[in-house]
Design an enzyme around this catalytic site. Structure first.
Site, PDB file in Angstrom:
ATOM      1  N   GLU A  34     -48.651  52.551  41.695  1.00  0.00           N
ATOM      2  CA  GLU A  34     -48.206  51.896  40.455  1.00  0.00           C
ATOM      3  C   GLU A  34     -46.852  52.431  40.004  1.00  0.00           C
ATOM      4  O   GLU A  34     -46.026  51.684  39.487  1.00  0.00           O
ATOM      5  CB  GLU A  34     -49.218  52.127  39.334  1.00  0.00           C
ATOM      6  CG  GLU A  34     -50.545  51.433  39.531  1.00  0.00           C
ATOM      7  CD  GLU A  34     -51.480  51.720  38.384  1.00  0.00           C
ATOM      8  OE1 GLU A  34     -51.630  50.834  37.519  1.00  0.00           O
ATOM      9  OE2 GLU A  34     -52.048  52.830  38.330  1.00  0.00           O
ATOM     10  N   GLU A  91     -51.212  55.705  27.006  1.00  0.00           N
ATOM     11  CA  GLU A  91     -51.274  56.496  25.774  1.00  0.00           C
ATOM     12  C   GLU A  91     -49.997  57.309  25.589  1.00  0.00           C
ATOM     13  O   GLU A  91     -49.474  57.427  24.474  1.00  0.00           O
ATOM     14  CB  GLU A  91     -52.487  57.437  25.802  1.00  0.00           C
ATOM     15  CG  GLU A  91     -53.827  56.745  25.758  1.00  0.00           C
ATOM     16  CD  GLU A  91     -54.378  56.303  27.122  1.00  0.00           C
ATOM     17  OE1 GLU A  91     -55.579  56.024  27.191  1.00  0.00           O
ATOM     18  OE2 GLU A  91     -53.607  56.223  28.105  1.00  0.00           O
ATOM     19  N   LYS A 117     -50.868  46.783  29.997  1.00  0.00           N
ATOM     20  CA  LYS A 117     -50.619  46.603  31.427  1.00  0.00           C
ATOM     21  C   LYS A 117     -51.176  45.221  31.757  1.00  0.00           C
ATOM     22  O   LYS A 117     -52.385  44.992  31.657  1.00  0.00           O
ATOM     23  CB  LYS A 117     -51.325  47.688  32.235  1.00  0.00           C
ATOM     24  CG  LYS A 117     -51.004  47.641  33.714  1.00  0.00           C
ATOM     25  CD  LYS A 117     -51.704  48.751  34.495  1.00  0.00           C
ATOM     26  CE  LYS A 117     -51.128  50.095  34.089  1.00  0.00           C
ATOM     27  NZ  LYS A 117     -51.581  51.170  34.994  1.00  0.00           N
TER      28      LYS A 117
END
Length: 142
Positions: A34, A91, A117
């Site tokens: 990612e 976060e 996301k």
């Protein structure tokens, strides 16, 4: 309806500024892939300010200006900079953005940031996963 040129005295509630559906391509995620490949993210930003007469009312010396409020373009630019820094956790992204918003805009009393996301790699049929974080300026900094 009778319109009058004299101003009516108003007491304003806190001013809310919203930036809705800001889209970014960024490199956030726990999985190493990612952070290499990246993905699409959507932000929602809510800023709460004390109402500023310079921004809200017209007067002889000042009217209709940015004094006392926040430029949407400046908020977007700050969000773009924060989103460009890879993080594992949404976060952490939300927390960094809140810190920067309060540092750069002293008028902001409260803020909420939602980081989504759009296509998390979890094999589920969903529109996205998000984190929403709110903060209030500490009284000793107001």
């Amino acid at each position: 309806m009778n319109s009058s040129s004299s101003a009516v005295s108003l007491q304003y509630s806190p001013l809310e500024i919203r930036l809705n559906d800001l889209h970014f391509y960024a490199h956030h995620g726990v999985l190493p892939q990612e952070r290499v490949v990246g993905g699409r993210f959507t932000l929602q930003i809510l800023l709460v300010l004390a109402p500023s007469l310079a921004a809200l009312e017209r007067s002889e010396e000042r009217h209709d200006n940015l004094e006392g409020t926040v430029s949407y373009a400046d908020v977007y630019e700050l969000a773009r900079e924060v989103m460009a820094q890879p993080s594992q956790l949404l976060e952490h992204v939300a927390s960094r953005l809140l810190q920067q918003l309060f540092c750069h805009f002293p008028q902001v009393q409260r803020a909420t940031v939602e980081v989504q996301k759009d296509n998390p790699p979890m094999g589920a049929d969903l529109r996205g996963c998000s984190v929403r974080l709110s903060a209030t300026r500490a009284e000793d900094e107001a």
